[in-house]
Design a protein around this motif. Structure first.
Motif, PDB file in Angstrom:
ATOM      1  N   LYS A   1       1.046  -1.241   0.118  1.00 15.58           N
ATOM      2  CA  LYS A   1       0.005   0.160  -0.002  1.00 15.58           C
ATOM      3  C   LYS A   1       0.918   1.297  -0.141  1.00 15.58           C
ATOM      4  CE  LYS A   1      -2.471  -0.756   3.679  1.00 15.58           C
ATOM      5  NZ  LYS A   1      -3.345  -0.844   4.866  1.00 15.58           N
TER       6      LYS A   1
ATOM      7  N   TRP B   1      -5.358   7.249   1.133  1.00 20.04           N
ATOM      8  CA  TRP B   1      -6.101   6.302   1.872  1.00 20.04           C
ATOM      9  C   TRP B   1      -6.690   7.067   3.463  1.00 20.04           C
ATOM     10  CZ3 TRP B   1      -6.612   1.098   1.439  1.00 20.04           C
ATOM     11  CH2 TRP B   1      -5.858   0.375   0.146  1.00 20.04           C
TER      12      TRP B   1
ATOM     13  N   ASN C   1      -4.887   3.329   7.786  1.00 20.36           N
ATOM     14  CA  ASN C   1      -3.940   2.779   6.602  1.00 20.36           C
ATOM     15  C   ASN C   1      -2.965   2.006   7.170  1.00 20.36           C
ATOM     16  OD1 ASN C   1      -2.964   2.220   4.211  1.00 20.36           O
ATOM     17  ND2 ASN C   1      -1.964   4.342   3.862  1.00 20.36           N
TER      18      ASN C   1
ATOM     19  N   PRO D   1      -6.239   3.380  -3.084  1.00 20.29           N
ATOM     20  CA  PRO D   1      -7.618   2.895  -2.797  1.00 20.29           C
ATOM     21  C   PRO D   1      -8.635   3.374  -3.417  1.00 20.29           C
ATOM     22  CG  PRO D   1      -7.215   4.737  -1.270  1.00 20.29           C
ATOM     23  CD  PRO D   1      -5.570   4.295  -1.903  1.00 20.29           C
TER      24      PRO D   1
ATOM     25  N   GLU E   1      -7.863  -0.271   4.296  1.00 19.93           N
ATOM     26  CA  GLU E   1      -7.531   0.636   5.273  1.00 19.93           C
ATOM     27  C   GLU E   1      -7.134   0.252   6.776  1.00 19.93           C
ATOM     28  OE1 GLU E   1     -11.175   1.445   6.996  1.00 19.93           O
ATOM     29  OE2 GLU E   1     -10.525   0.852   5.215  1.00 19.93           O
TER      30      GLU E   1
END
Length: 217
Positions: free
Chosen positions: A125, A137, A141, A154, A191
């Motif tokens: 991520k 995010w 997160n 996202p 998240e």
């Protein structure tokens, strides 16, 4: 990271993770590799009734396409005309497992469904949060380090039945090219955890796509 262009002339970059070269951006092509247009512009009701390839843009907002790419149904992913640029392909379920195991997951975890692993999702991520003003995010997160360079954003998705958009800021969901009794496998990052969710989902759902470079290139 090398730069390439897709059939629509969009430039994209890539990164090597283990023995694989992955796109760093989500796919945003509007044409199959042979030049045929991928259908779009469907209302919610139309989207929910499709049985062939299509894409949508979150909230029909072009700015979202610029950031998060397009949302494709699995019929587009599986179309023989190919949505991946030449030299690339939509990764299989097994190729996703290879990525996850390179980042630390055990095989027995990789082959499981649901939430798997520990921090592999965090390594994929993009870091930062909307609340802190340093990311896309929502907080927390969880575990996001982007250690891999994959920089997952996202982009949310489009539901299969009502054609509603949901999840932007909260989740990113990637189709694989593999199916389970004709239903596509996917991966999801959220998240609120640092793991990677694996399941199979309705083919009419709109999800993001990342491509991986062909081994022969």
């Amino acid at each position: 990271s090398c730069e390439y262009t897709d059939i629509d002339g969009n430039a994209f970059t890539s990164i090597v993770i283990g023995n694989q070269r992955w796109m760093v951006e989500n796919l945003s092509v509007t044409h199959y590799r042979n030049g045929d247009a991928i259908p779009t512009g469907h209302s919610g009701g139309e989207w929910g009734g499709l049985g062939s390839g299509a894409y949508a843009i979150y909230d029909d907002d072009p700015n979202n396409a610029d950031i998060y790419g397009n949302l494709y149904n699995w019929y587009a992913v599986h179309d023989s005309r190919n949505i991946a640029p030449s030299g690339w392909h939509v990764p299989s379920d097994e190729e996703w497992m290879e990525l996850e195991m390179y980042l630390g997951m055990w095989l027995v975890e990789a082959e499981a469904s649901g939430l798997r692993g520990t921090d592999e999702g965090g390594k994929l991520k993009a870091a930062g949060t909307i609340e802190a003003g340093d990311g896309l995010w929502y907080a927390p997160n969880e575990g996001a380090t982007n250690e891999s360079g994959f920089a997952a954003l996202p982009g949310g998705g489009r539901t299969s039945n009502s054609g509603n958009y949901s999840g932007i800021g909260n989740s990113c969901v990637f189709w694989t090219s593999s199916d389970y009794y004709d239903i596509g496998w996917y991966r999801e990052l959220d998240e609120d955890n640092s793991q990677v969710y694996r399941s199979w989902g309705l083919n009419r759902t709109g999800r993001s796509v990342r491509c991986v470079r062909n081994a022969s290139y």
